[in-house]
Design an enzyme around this catalytic site. Sequence first.
Site, mmCIF file in Angstrom:
data_model
loop_
_atom_site.group_PDB
_atom_site.id
_atom_site.type_symbol
_atom_site.label_atom_id
_atom_site.label_comp_id
_atom_site.label_asym_id
_atom_site.label_seq_id
_atom_site.Cartn_x
_atom_site.Cartn_y
_atom_site.Cartn_z
ATOM 1 C CB SER A 668 1.594 22.331 25.401
ATOM 2 O OG SER A 668 2.503 23.340 26.115
ATOM 3 C CG ASP A 741 9.582 22.716 23.549
ATOM 4 O OD1 ASP A 741 9.268 24.042 23.446
ATOM 5 O OD2 ASP A 741 8.842 21.983 23.960
ATOM 6 C CG HIS A 775 5.742 23.971 22.624
ATOM 7 N ND1 HIS A 775 6.122 23.449 23.442
ATOM 8 C CD2 HIS A 775 4.668 24.402 22.924
ATOM 9 C CE1 HIS A 775 4.971 22.941 24.279
ATOM 10 N NE2 HIS A 775 4.009 23.883 23.797
#
Length: 800
Positions: A668, A741, A775
């Site tokens: 991330s 995601d 994610h």
Amino acid sequence: MKIKLTICLLAFLNFYEAQENISYQKPSAEILQLADYERPPSVQTNSKKDWVVFVYRPTYKTLDDLNQQEMKLGGLRINPVTNISSSVTYINNLKVRKMNDKTEVQVKGLPQNPKITNTSFSPDEKRMAFTNTTDKGVELWVIDLETATAKKISQDNLNANYGSPYVWMKDSQSFLLKVLPANRPKLMDASKDLPTGPIVSTADGKVSQNRTYQDLLKNPQDEKNFDNLMSSELFHTDLNGNQKKFKEKDLYAGLSYSPDGKYLMATTIKRPYSYIVPLNRFPMTSTVYDASGNVVKVVNEIPLNEIMPKGFSSVRMGKRDMSWRSDMPATLVYAEALDGGDQSKTVEFRDEVFTLDAPFNGSPKSFFKTKQRYEGTSWTNDHYAIVSEGWYDIRNTKSYLIDLNNGKSQVIEDRNYQDVYSDPGSFNTTKNDFGRYVVNMKGEKAYLIGAGFTKDGQHPFVDELDMKSLKKKRLYTSNLKNAKEEIIDIIDPRKGDVLTIQQSASSYPNYFKKNIKSNKSEPVTQFANPFESIKDVYKEVITYKRNDGVTLTGTLYLPANYDRKAKKEKLPLLIWAYPTEYKDKNTAGQNTQNPNDFTFPYYGSFVYWTAKGYAVLDDAAFPIIGEGKTEPNDTFITQLVANGKAAIDAVDQLGYIDRKKVAVGGHSYGAFMTANLLTHSKDYACGIARSGAYNRTLTPFGFQSEQRNYWDVPEIYNGMSPFMNADKMKTPLLLIHGDADNNPGTFTLQTERYFQALKNLGAPVKMVLLPKEAHGYVAKENILHLLWEQDQFLEKCLKK
């Protein structure tokens, strides 16, 4: 050096070509042994600490678990067949035990192939309810804890699309259920319907600051499907499954009974919907009903909230955070902004807190005014309350002790909330006669449990606070040798009984019942270490300094058989990190790492690779500091590079590594960090970036902790974007992303576009898209393949 780099690039490119159209792979034996393990159960206890529930989950989901029908509406991801979130992680077994017993008991009568979630104890804590998801939907079950027997209460027609589909009633004998409406219409397939007109959106000229959201409504068909999936009827049901309708169909977003059980506050979603913000900013109405379902009062009406002032301390107008006061039978408490919700305005008070007593037809009473943004109230069973406020720009948190007898207030906490060394801890809570959590008090004494981070290490503590004098008395400080103790709860403050978790680098975390007066402990659980193969890995928290004097830390791991004295072999180094923003150097340099934390290898770190002869610096500190009026991101790249160099220098000076063989990785925002480090530094041989965002112009109204928008500081957005500097990136990079995601700002498109730019500019880059992953990654097939990809990549770039 050029020759070595060329060889590395050629090896990387050959490696890339060999992997086209491959099937799922598994990592090497050393890593597979650690990754393919059986997860020990987690533990749930009731407030009285007399029952322990052991909760079993599969170690991973499967790809088949992810391969289900899914609709993405209003920020939600829903399975339209079963009517529950498509991302839920299910429990597959439950066992129970009295706290003082030695052996857990298998719960009898569980559903076949259970898919359990939404567990909760009854108000009298004699039972536990849970939902089970079948092939067709969600049903309610209840466990009698004394007999360890489960019983089905409802059919599989509950609506769990937005939160739990049931609420325990105060009598512990019945529930309020959200049930799918009878004769619910079929969902629309927008891909097969011809549009009846264009999609039109308008702006009214008002300035707003909306983040980049995923899974929003897009068209009228989405709106109809949203109505359909969110609609429920409310039914009362008893423990025998007898049902009686309570309220007709509506879009119920929240259901909450008053502490005395006489009133229900129901919050429903209203039109108009939005295509630019998720459902928590749709119009909503909160209505209080009596026990018969009659309307008592509409207590809140929230309009559509598409317009927000800039800044993390800005809020919407109107009543916020409305909830029941836990120390009163039926009193609502809420806050309203006094500055228009706009943090840029200069005012004496930001928020005002009000209370409203049943039957809710009187005038609200002003309870307290906050000078910063209101963050909540903790109530007691006596005549005290603790109000908290905060302000993001200066990272401040402040708490007031209010004497409800006279309204007088005193500040009991005022600090930078990132200053962990000054953290006074959190008030211990207990359930009152209403079954609501309040501050645990004995006479005038309250109790605080603290994590206990200090410059000399971590020492968790229990403090006693005299509410009259505000004097503190330290009741206990943890000083276990070669182990870490976390204080979970206070069972009996007068006797000194507490519940703790104890662990060490090689001992799996287990629960203990401890008396802090006698210092005697007895185990509650005895979970074994599932990662025996790395139990002898060397682990050390190292401290070092950045070139500007900022103190940094990281947890260093070395292979179990590495000779630290001879240091004959220079190891390749893997650094895993995630940048964090601070407003001052002192808090940025504080240490929150403990060498006695259990060494838990998982896909979110590089710790696996200690088993393959690598040195690993995990959770390396990467502070980004902006003091005073300077924002952290004003010097983001400079600080990022300095953090990385300081980490490499520190491990190199210990004599363990070959500094020409260093890899960096992150997930991330850590992926964003990795791409920038490879772009702006020559200190790395390669990097692994997972599920990142690389073009900040695609998140133009703020990202991470950046409050300014692109048009305020275009040079910051452009300078920080690896995509904008793709022509400078020439170091081997492995890009990984879930192809579904759902995190705001980290669209899969971010990785795809960055890869295309790097590829066309001649950079040695590889992209791996993991099917159906969001994610974070959850499917076993994808995680094992991810570890294989990383292992192959690191072996090629750092060892061959």
